[in-house]
Design an enzyme around this catalytic site. Structure first.
Site, PDB file in Angstrom:
ATOM      1  N   ASN A 149      -1.032 -19.277 -19.457  1.00  0.00           N
ATOM      2  CA  ASN A 149      -1.459 -20.088 -20.611  1.00  0.00           C
ATOM      3  C   ASN A 149      -0.630 -19.826 -21.860  1.00  0.00           C
ATOM      4  OD1 ASN A 149      -2.656 -17.540 -20.600  1.00  0.00           O
ATOM      5  ND2 ASN A 149      -4.415 -18.224 -21.781  1.00  0.00           N
ATOM      6  N   CYS A 281      -8.015 -17.986 -23.544  1.00  0.00           N
ATOM      7  CA  CYS A 281      -9.259 -17.278 -23.218  1.00  0.00           C
ATOM      8  C   CYS A 281     -10.159 -17.136 -24.443  1.00  0.00           C
ATOM      9  CB  CYS A 281      -8.949 -15.921 -22.604  1.00  0.00           C
ATOM     10  SG  CYS A 281      -7.855 -14.933 -23.635  1.00  0.00           S
TER      11      CYS A 281
HETATM   12  O1  TXE Z   1      -5.170 -17.149 -12.705  1.00  0.00           O
HETATM   13  P1  TXE Z   1      -4.927 -15.794 -11.976  1.00  0.00           P
HETATM   14  P2  TXE Z   1      -5.375 -18.612 -12.096  1.00  0.00           P
HETATM   15  C1  TXE Z   1      -8.801 -18.049 -15.909  1.00  0.00           C
HETATM   16  C2  TXE Z   1      -9.059 -19.528 -16.089  1.00  0.00           C
HETATM   17  C3  TXE Z   1      -8.396 -20.111 -14.903  1.00  0.00           C
HETATM   18  C4  TXE Z   1      -8.739 -19.082 -13.852  1.00  0.00           C
HETATM   19  C5  TXE Z   1      -7.849 -19.079 -12.650  1.00  0.00           C
HETATM   20  O2  TXE Z   1     -10.428 -19.786 -16.040  1.00  0.00           O
HETATM   21  O3  TXE Z   1      -8.898 -21.371 -14.560  1.00  0.00           O
HETATM   22  O4  TXE Z   1      -8.593 -17.857 -14.532  1.00  0.00           O
HETATM   23  O5  TXE Z   1      -6.512 -19.131 -13.051  1.00  0.00           O
HETATM   24  C6  TXE Z   1      -1.494 -13.085 -10.751  1.00  0.00           C
HETATM   25  N1  TXE Z   1      -2.921  -9.545  -7.295  1.00  0.00           N
HETATM   26  N2  TXE Z   1      -7.653 -17.556 -16.645  1.00  0.00           N
HETATM   27  O6  TXE Z   1      -5.880 -18.566 -10.710  1.00  0.00           O
HETATM   28  O7  TXE Z   1      -4.979 -15.937 -10.502  1.00  0.00           O
HETATM   29  C7  TXE Z   1      -0.905 -14.463 -10.883  1.00  0.00           C
HETATM   30  O8  TXE Z   1       0.266 -14.573 -10.098  1.00  0.00           O
HETATM   31  C8  TXE Z   1      -2.113  -9.429  -8.356  1.00  0.00           C
HETATM   32  C9  TXE Z   1      -7.955 -16.822 -17.825  1.00  0.00           C
HETATM   33  O9  TXE Z   1      -4.131 -19.342 -12.320  1.00  0.00           O
HETATM   34  O10 TXE Z   1      -5.827 -14.797 -12.602  1.00  0.00           O
HETATM   35  C10 TXE Z   1      -0.647 -14.531 -12.373  1.00  0.00           C
HETATM   36  O11 TXE Z   1       0.551 -13.815 -12.692  1.00  0.00           O
HETATM   37  N3  TXE Z   1      -1.834 -10.446  -9.190  1.00  0.00           N
HETATM   38  C11 TXE Z   1      -6.795 -16.207 -18.423  1.00  0.00           C
HETATM   39  C12 TXE Z   1      -1.847 -13.797 -12.950  1.00  0.00           C
HETATM   40  O12 TXE Z   1      -2.333 -12.980 -11.884  1.00  0.00           O
HETATM   41  C13 TXE Z   1      -2.401 -11.646  -8.935  1.00  0.00           C
HETATM   42  C14 TXE Z   1      -5.450 -16.678 -18.179  1.00  0.00           C
HETATM   43  C15 TXE Z   1      -2.980 -14.683 -13.430  1.00  0.00           C
HETATM   44  O13 TXE Z   1      -3.398 -15.511 -12.373  1.00  0.00           O
HETATM   45  C16 TXE Z   1      -3.250 -11.830  -7.825  1.00  0.00           C
HETATM   46  C17 TXE Z   1      -5.299 -17.366 -16.923  1.00  0.00           C
HETATM   47  C18 TXE Z   1      -3.503 -10.713  -6.990  1.00  0.00           C
HETATM   48  N4  TXE Z   1      -4.298 -10.798  -5.932  1.00  0.00           N
HETATM   49  C19 TXE Z   1      -6.396 -17.801 -16.225  1.00  0.00           C
HETATM   50  N5  TXE Z   1      -3.657 -13.129  -7.823  1.00  0.00           N
HETATM   51  C20 TXE Z   1      -6.966 -15.376 -19.647  1.00  0.00           C
HETATM   52  N6  TXE Z   1      -7.747 -14.300 -19.585  1.00  0.00           N
HETATM   53  O14 TXE Z   1      -6.359 -15.676 -20.651  1.00  0.00           O
HETATM   54  C21 TXE Z   1      -3.085 -13.724  -8.876  1.00  0.00           C
HETATM   55  N7  TXE Z   1      -2.300 -12.845  -9.548  1.00  0.00           N
END
Ligand code: TXE
Length: 479
Positions: A149, A281
């Protein structure tokens, strides 16, 4: 096609397995680059290079490390336009936002921690014939996993304190937004960062991310992302006794009292709801309004929201760009449908937008405002992370608190009132790691940043994060 490469041991590396992932531009849906679909072998190479670099980097004086980091910040300033354009192309956010928020803040992150480290002091506890002093030593090799984001903004927010404290870093930007991290690697090369101090490995969370989390020689993990992913990471890292910092999701209330500064509150509530397409977030996605002000606020709010222009991130005047991916757009749309099934009324927005011209296949959604839902429904409990907000009313402070705190998340709340006592009472009772009063996203990097409850573990920012990225040792000397 632009192939982005891994940055390992100060050199560009293709993925060991020869596999690549496509990287589309959210505003057009077209694939414009590819990134390595890295796996365990690439992470192992990065760890080897970090191990070699660690004695050099941790052995430097803080002044030397600080100087190199300030060179990096200067390199970012020189590459400002390229960074801002790359961020908007890769993420979908308006270029105007990359220029005023993402890139300036990324530069500030590097400058801030480059200078903060010089002022990081350790404690000493004297006694009769005894002195204790506490040492904060670098941990060694740390893993930084960042989301899509605020790509460069959150990438640098993690790696800057990790590097300043003398650690070597294995960093993985989100596979959805890999571009500016790669430009950043080029800047580090020119700025004199020793080889292997920072290693950037691209790839999916499941493969490259998991390999970082599970690697026994990477002993601290700093992660920002979704709560579900955070829980999974904790389940792997915690039994290995790794240090963990988790900055997860939010379902943040904007709490609006009848005695607020009306115009300013409406303006800031719109900003808090829809900046970055609602993909922050910290966005206020549940707007709670005191009953006596509800209708007046709702009408003024909707009027302002309808003025927001959705469209090409590169067009001047665009307020809302594209959502980061097709899958995310579909997820947000499914919540808009759910809200209606749960009895909500859409006051404005609610539809996919297909702008004329080059962006006709992009992933855009109208800013959407919904009323008529109770606090316990899924729409009001789950993080949507898009341009969707709900309105609810409350009759007094007590009810406002019940609604605000009535979620499993506890990241950020914002309160709007001119009543000093009420502002303090609310701040005191809100179960959130960050409370903004009469402002939103006003950041001082010295302050602790992070959430309570399911919004995470630990705090970033200020001296808190320098403590996270160091091992604390107490030395007791009898004399
Ligand atoms: O994020 P992911 P996603 C929230 C928001 C969004 C939801 C899912 O609600 O709709 O999360 O988003 C890495 N081991 N936020 O699925 O999966 C991934 O490659 C290690 C809130 O796109 O959490 C990326 O670099 N790493 C938020 C990072 O984690 C892993 C910001 C974030 O991806 C992994 C984004 C694993 N098993 C989404 N799986 C905030 N807090 O600002 C994924 N990744």
């Amino acid at each position: 096609m632009n192939n982005l490469l891994n940055y390992i041991a100060g050199t560009w590396q293709e993925p060991s397995n020869g596999l690549w992932l496509d990287n589309p531009e959210p505003a057009t849906g077209e694939i414009f680059s590819r990134i390595p679909d890295s796996g365990e072998q690439d992470i192992q190479m990065a760890v080897e290079s970090a191990k070699k670099a660690f004695p050099i980097w941790s052995g430097m004086s803080v002044e030397e490390r600080s100087r190199i980091m300030l060179n990096i910040a200067q390199g970012m300033k020189d590459a400002f336009d390229a960074l801002a354009e790359a961020e908007s192309k890769d993420q979908g956010k308006p270029l105007s936002l990359s220029r005023v928020m993402d890139i300036p803040r990324a530069i500030q992150n590097i400058e801030f921690f480059a200078t903060e480290i010089i002022h990081f002091a350790s404690e000493s506890h004297g006694g009769k014939g005894v002195v204790n002093y506490t040492v904060h030593a670098p941990i060694g090799i740390v893993g930084c996993i960042s989301p899509w984001n605020l790509p460069l903004y959150l990438f640098t927010w993690k790696i800057a304190p990790a590097l300043a404290t003398g650690n070597c870093v294995i960093a993985k930007p989100s596979e959805l937004t890999p571009f500016t991290a790669t430009l950043f690697a080029e800047i580090c090369m020119k700025a004199g960062l020793p080889d292997g101090v920072l290693n950037i490995v691209h790839g999916s969370g499941l493969q490259a991310g998991s390999a970082i989390v599970a690697h026994p020689e990477i002993t601290a993990i700093s992660f920002t992302g979704g709560t579900v992913t955070g829980r999974h990471i904790a389940s792997i890292a915690a039994p290995m006794f790794k240090k963990l910092s988790l900055e997860l999701g939010g379902k943040n209330p904007s709490i609006i009292f009848a005695d607020c500064d009306f115009e300013e509150t409406v303006t800031q509530a719109v900003r808090s709801a829809f900046t970055n397409q609602g993909e922050i977030c910290l966005c206020g996605s549940r707007i709670l309004i005191e009953e006596s002000l509800y209708e007046k606020f709702r009408d003024a709010f909707i009027e302002k929201v309808q003025q927001l222009k959705v469209g090409d991130p590169f067009e001047a005047g665009t307020n809302i760009g594209a959502l980061v991916s097709k899958a995310h757009m579909e997820k947000v749309m499914s919540y808009i449908e759910l809200a209606q099934e749960e009895g909500g009324t859409i006051l404005c927005g609610g539809k996919i937008v297909s702008p004329e011209g080059r962006c006709k296949n992009g992933w855009f959604i109208e800013p959407t405002v919904i009323e008529g839902l109770n606090n316990s429904c899924r729409t009001n409990q789950e993080e949507i992370f898009g341009p969707v907000v709900t309105l609810q009313s409350f009759s007094n402070e007590e009810e406002a608190l019940l609604l605000a705190n009535g979620t499993r998340y506890g990241l950020a709340a914002n309160v709007w009132t001119q009543h000093l006592g009420r502002a303090h009472r609310m701040a005191n009772a809100l179960e959130f790691g960050i409370v903004w009063v009469n402002c939103w996203l006003l950041r001082d990097l010295r302050t602790p940043f992070g959430g309570m409850k399911d919004s995470g573990v630990g705090r970033e920012g200020g001296f808190e994060v320098l403590r996270f990225f160091t091992e604390t040792k107490n030395v007791c000397v009898k004399f």
